[in-house]
Design a protein around this motif. Structure first.
Motif, PDB file in Angstrom:
ATOM      1  N   ASP A 168       9.357  11.226   0.443  1.00  0.00           N
ATOM      2  CA  ASP A 168       8.010  11.232  -0.360  1.00  0.00           C
ATOM      3  C   ASP A 168       7.001  10.512   0.702  1.00  0.00           C
ATOM      4  O   ASP A 168       7.118   9.517   1.287  1.00  0.00           O
ATOM      5  N   ASP A 169       6.025  11.242   0.710  1.00  0.00           N
ATOM      6  CA  ASP A 169       4.878  10.974   1.476  1.00  0.00           C
ATOM      7  C   ASP A 169       4.208   9.798   1.550  1.00  0.00           C
ATOM      8  O   ASP A 169       3.887   8.949   2.525  1.00  0.00           O
ATOM      9  N   ILE A 170       4.085   9.051   0.398  1.00  0.00           N
ATOM     10  CA  ILE A 170       3.608   7.726   0.289  1.00  0.00           C
ATOM     11  C   ILE A 170       4.681   6.591   0.604  1.00  0.00           C
ATOM     12  O   ILE A 170       4.098   5.726   1.312  1.00  0.00           O
ATOM     13  N   VAL A 171       5.805   6.771   0.264  1.00  0.00           N
ATOM     14  CA  VAL A 171       6.807   5.744   0.713  1.00  0.00           C
ATOM     15  C   VAL A 171       6.976   5.937   2.295  1.00  0.00           C
ATOM     16  O   VAL A 171       6.755   4.812   3.013  1.00  0.00           O
ATOM     17  N   ASP A 172       7.007   7.084   2.811  1.00  0.00           N
ATOM     18  CA  ASP A 172       6.785   7.285   4.411  1.00  0.00           C
ATOM     19  C   ASP A 172       5.842   6.447   4.906  1.00  0.00           C
ATOM     20  O   ASP A 172       5.873   5.905   6.026  1.00  0.00           O
ATOM     21  N   ALA A 173       4.712   6.788   4.510  1.00  0.00           N
ATOM     22  CA  ALA A 173       3.273   6.395   5.028  1.00  0.00           C
ATOM     23  C   ALA A 173       3.329   4.672   4.845  1.00  0.00           C
ATOM     24  O   ALA A 173       2.845   4.085   5.805  1.00  0.00           O
ATOM     25  N   ALA A 174       3.705   4.066   3.885  1.00  0.00           N
ATOM     26  CA  ALA A 174       3.310   2.674   3.521  1.00  0.00           C
ATOM     27  C   ALA A 174       4.606   2.122   4.143  1.00  0.00           C
ATOM     28  O   ALA A 174       4.563   0.643   4.445  1.00  0.00           O
ATOM     29  N   CYS A 175       5.682   2.465   4.421  1.00  0.00           N
ATOM     30  CA  CYS A 175       6.818   1.736   4.892  1.00  0.00           C
ATOM     31  C   CYS A 175       6.706   1.315   6.750  1.00  0.00           C
ATOM     32  O   CYS A 175       6.604   2.534   7.452  1.00  0.00           O
ATOM     33  N   VAL A 176       6.511   0.067   6.874  1.00  0.00           N
ATOM     34  CA  VAL A 176       6.418  -0.258   8.358  1.00  0.00           C
ATOM     35  C   VAL A 176       7.588  -0.673   9.043  1.00  0.00           C
ATOM     36  O   VAL A 176       7.708  -0.109   9.942  1.00  0.00           O
ATOM     37  N   THR A 177       8.281  -1.171   8.385  1.00  0.00           N
ATOM     38  CA  THR A 177       9.814  -1.566   9.149  1.00  0.00           C
ATOM     39  C   THR A 177      10.964  -1.030   8.052  1.00  0.00           C
ATOM     40  O   THR A 177      10.923  -1.118   6.870  1.00  0.00           O
ATOM     41  N   HIS A 178      12.069  -0.708   8.797  1.00  0.00           N
ATOM     42  CA  HIS A 178      13.213  -0.361   7.834  1.00  0.00           C
ATOM     43  C   HIS A 178      14.363  -0.360   8.809  1.00  0.00           C
ATOM     44  O   HIS A 178      14.292   0.400  10.042  1.00  0.00           O
ATOM     45  N   GLY A 179      15.546  -0.781   8.593  1.00  0.00           N
ATOM     46  CA  GLY A 179      16.687  -0.442   9.367  1.00  0.00           C
ATOM     47  C   GLY A 179      16.674  -1.133  10.783  1.00  0.00           C
ATOM     48  O   GLY A 179      17.238  -1.011  11.587  1.00  0.00           O
ATOM     49  N   GLY A 180      16.000  -2.549  10.686  1.00  0.00           N
ATOM     50  CA  GLY A 180      15.917  -3.162  11.991  1.00  0.00           C
ATOM     51  C   GLY A 180      14.935  -2.741  12.843  1.00  0.00           C
ATOM     52  O   GLY A 180      14.588  -3.072  14.119  1.00  0.00           O
ATOM     53  N   GLU A 181      13.987  -1.608  12.436  1.00  0.00           N
ATOM     54  CA  GLU A 181      13.099  -0.912  13.529  1.00  0.00           C
ATOM     55  C   GLU A 181      11.626  -0.625  12.862  1.00  0.00           C
ATOM     56  O   GLU A 181      11.247  -1.024  11.581  1.00  0.00           O
ATOM     57  N   ILE A 182      10.430  -0.795  13.562  1.00  0.00           N
ATOM     58  CA  ILE A 182       9.410  -0.408  13.276  1.00  0.00           C
ATOM     59  C   ILE A 182       9.073   1.238  13.090  1.00  0.00           C
ATOM     60  O   ILE A 182       9.430   1.660  14.125  1.00  0.00           O
ATOM     61  N   ARG A 183       8.837   1.653  11.989  1.00  0.00           N
ATOM     62  CA  ARG A 183       8.806   3.125  11.732  1.00  0.00           C
ATOM     63  C   ARG A 183       7.518   3.274  12.132  1.00  0.00           C
ATOM     64  O   ARG A 183       7.355   4.810  12.258  1.00  0.00           O
ATOM     65  N   ASN A 184       6.434   3.051  11.641  1.00  0.00           N
ATOM     66  CA  ASN A 184       5.202   3.443  11.769  1.00  0.00           C
ATOM     67  C   ASN A 184       4.388   3.456  13.205  1.00  0.00           C
ATOM     68  O   ASN A 184       4.636   2.489  13.972  1.00  0.00           O
ATOM     69  N   GLN A 185       4.191   4.705  13.788  1.00  0.00           N
ATOM     70  CA  GLN A 185       3.742   4.671  15.110  1.00  0.00           C
ATOM     71  C   GLN A 185       2.579   4.094  15.509  1.00  0.00           C
ATOM     72  O   GLN A 185       2.112   3.328  16.367  1.00  0.00           O
ATOM     73  N   ARG A 186       1.411   4.001  14.449  1.00  0.00           N
ATOM     74  CA  ARG A 186       0.333   3.324  14.742  1.00  0.00           C
ATOM     75  C   ARG A 186       0.535   1.750  14.927  1.00  0.00           C
ATOM     76  O   ARG A 186      -0.127   1.196  15.744  1.00  0.00           O
ATOM     77  N   VAL A 187       1.364   1.380  14.141  1.00  0.00           N
ATOM     78  CA  VAL A 187       1.933  -0.099  14.283  1.00  0.00           C
ATOM     79  C   VAL A 187       2.687  -0.541  15.814  1.00  0.00           C
ATOM     80  O   VAL A 187       2.376  -1.336  16.286  1.00  0.00           O
ATOM     81  N   LYS A 188       3.573   0.383  15.998  1.00  0.00           N
ATOM     82  CA  LYS A 188       4.146   0.459  17.301  1.00  0.00           C
ATOM     83  C   LYS A 188       3.063   0.344  18.504  1.00  0.00           C
ATOM     84  O   LYS A 188       3.135  -0.254  19.331  1.00  0.00           O
ATOM     85  N   ASP A 189       2.034   1.282  18.493  1.00  0.00           N
ATOM     86  CA  ASP A 189       1.113   1.385  19.528  1.00  0.00           C
ATOM     87  C   ASP A 189       0.103  -0.108  19.493  1.00  0.00           C
ATOM     88  O   ASP A 189      -0.173  -0.684  20.457  1.00  0.00           O
ATOM     89  N   ALA A 190      -0.185  -0.486  18.198  1.00  0.00           N
ATOM     90  CA  ALA A 190      -0.583  -2.014  18.029  1.00  0.00           C
ATOM     91  C   ALA A 190       0.127  -3.148  18.647  1.00  0.00           C
ATOM     92  O   ALA A 190      -0.505  -4.033  19.419  1.00  0.00           O
ATOM     93  N   LEU A 191       1.354  -3.180  18.439  1.00  0.00           N
ATOM     94  CA  LEU A 191       2.409  -4.097  19.068  1.00  0.00           C
ATOM     95  C   LEU A 191       2.217  -4.002  20.675  1.00  0.00           C
ATOM     96  O   LEU A 191       2.142  -4.996  21.251  1.00  0.00           O
ATOM     97  N   GLN A 192       2.480  -2.659  21.099  1.00  0.00           N
ATOM     98  CA  GLN A 192       2.283  -2.470  22.540  1.00  0.00           C
ATOM     99  C   GLN A 192       1.190  -2.823  23.127  1.00  0.00           C
ATOM    100  O   GLN A 192       1.080  -3.471  24.170  1.00  0.00           O
ATOM    101  N   ALA A 193       0.060  -2.620  22.348  1.00  0.00           N
ATOM    102  CA  ALA A 193      -1.296  -3.208  23.337  1.00  0.00           C
ATOM    103  C   ALA A 193      -1.544  -4.593  22.903  1.00  0.00           C
ATOM    104  O   ALA A 193      -1.898  -5.254  23.901  1.00  0.00           O
ATOM    105  N   LEU A 194      -0.990  -5.287  21.962  1.00  0.00           N
ATOM    106  CA  LEU A 194      -0.684  -6.732  21.968  1.00  0.00           C
ATOM    107  C   LEU A 194      -0.021  -7.457  22.882  1.00  0.00           C
ATOM    108  O   LEU A 194      -0.269  -8.351  23.642  1.00  0.00           O
TER     109      LEU A 194
END
Length: 387
Positions: free
Chosen positions: A356-382
């Motif tokens: 489901d595209d809504i669930v996929d977009a809204a889910c930031v973490t799952h199964g011990g991992e960060i799923r969203n690439q934009r969040v990964k990039d933000a974390l790497q920048a931080l």
């Protein structure tokens, strides 16, 4: 399936994640709802109202968080006065649905991933037709736009509407609204209802018709670059385009009685649209209400959370405007959450379907991992800044 509603501990947060009416609907669907004692108190929803709706009111915070399959909040998880983090209260494998600010504060996402929590960020709901009923950013921004105009009207030492009296005619106030997203459009509508002459500016030319349909004049700046990001949000523009924009809007700021700024870029500092030089040119007694104060402000003189007077100009930098109207803000947010949960609960069981595209977009973490690439990039920048 247990859904828990936490009491917000952030000082300025008066909203609650679910109101009793929505709780009653969930209970009818066979879902068990737990509500922390006093969760709705600051939004004027009593514990008795939740009990009448079929919820179980629990005073033990640790118990509530530990038993929840889905934990619902408004603000991102906080550090508690007793030294514990709310994240540590979540049981592994549970679901947290809340505003999380994952692009602005990705370290929260990292900690949720380490806790093996499935985190759904309300900021990440896609701006699509199908997701409109879940779009909490829009529902809360509309409240912010409305309230900003009322704040501006209260602070302005003039009437908003034109008045013809025995003592003479009062000219209407001039309101200039910068940013024609959801907050800006609601601000336009509210200012027009109060009788002001309204002008509005946005770097996205596509919003011109919406602005004009509400009875405002659209101030257009023609830029050579793309100004609309994915999902319809405004995109950060180049320094040259920012300079061009400031040159065009300066005259409109100068002539305005009230300026309301609403421009924000997700995960970034708010762009400065009103410089000190522009403020200096405004008429004494004029007012600026900066909705983007929490992200640093669109006005160079904004002090987040404070009202200041700078060279005779009142500059207001409100924090968390939706929380100042907790009854309707909670009602709308509760409906947003309810709509999202319809996708997550199937046959009284949790079903996180990433197809489901809504669930996929809204889910930031799952199964011990960060799923969203934009969040990964933000974390790497931080991490890069920290090192």
């Amino acid at each position: 399936m247990r859904i828990a509603v936490a009491k917000e501990i952030e000082v300025c947060e008066r909203r609650v994640a679910l109101i009793p009416d929505i709780v009653a609907r969930l209970v009818k669907q066979g879902v068990e709802v737990l509500v922390e004692t006093g969760a709705g108190e600051r939004a004027f929803f009593s514990d008795a109202a939740y009990e009448a709706a079929g919820a179980k009111v629990i005073s033990d915070t640790t118990q509530l968080w530990g038993e929840a399959d889905i934990l619902l909040k408004v603000s991102p998880p906080q550090e508690r006065e007793d030294g514990r983090s709310e994240i540590d209260l979540l049981k592994e494998g549970s679901v947290l649905i809340s505003f999380l600010n994952p692009l602005g504060n990705p370290s929260v996402a990292q900690r949720l991933a380490e806790r093996k929590v499935t985190a759904m960020s309300m900021e990440m709901i896609p701006r699509t037709t199908r997701a409109q009923s879940m779009d909490a950013l829009s529902s809360q921004a509309s409240i912010a736009g409305y309230k900003a105009v009322l704040i501006g009207a209260a602070a302005l030492p003039k009437y908003f509407p034109m008045l013809t009296t025995a003592a003479g005619t009062i000219a209407p106030a001039k309101v200039f609204i910068m940013g024609a997203g959801v907050a800006g459009l609601q601000a336009i509508a509210t200012a027009r209802r109060l009788g002001a002459i309204v002008e509005a500016f946005d770097i996205r030319p596509a919003v011109k018709e919406e602005v004009q349909s509400l009875g405002a004049k659209f101030v257009e700046v023609k830029l050579e670059e793309e100004t609309t990001a994915a999902g319809g949000y405004a995109k950060e523009i180049s320094e040259a385009s920012k300079q061009r924009t400031q040159e065009v809007v300066a005259e409109h700021v100068k002539n305005a009685d009230v300026v309301i700024t609403t421009a924000q870029v997700p995960g970034r500092k708010a762009p400065v649209l009103v410089t000190e030089e522009m403020v200096a040119q405004m008429k004494p007694g004029s007012v600026i209400v900066d909705i983007a104060a929490e992200q640093g402000g669109n006005c160079a003189c904004t002090d987040p959370g404070k009202d200041i007077v700078w060279n005779g100009i009142t500059i207001i930098g409100p924090i968390n405007l939706p929380s100042s109207m907790p009854v309707h803000a909670s009602q709308l947010y509760s409906k947003n959450l309810s709509s999202l949960m319809q996708l997550l609960i199937k046959d009284k069981a949790l079903n996180v379907n990433f197809a489901d595209d809504i669930v996929d977009a809204a889910c930031v973490t799952h199964g011990g991992e960060i799923r969203n690439q934009r969040v990964k990039d933000a974390l790497q920048a931080l991490s890069g800044v920290a090192s």
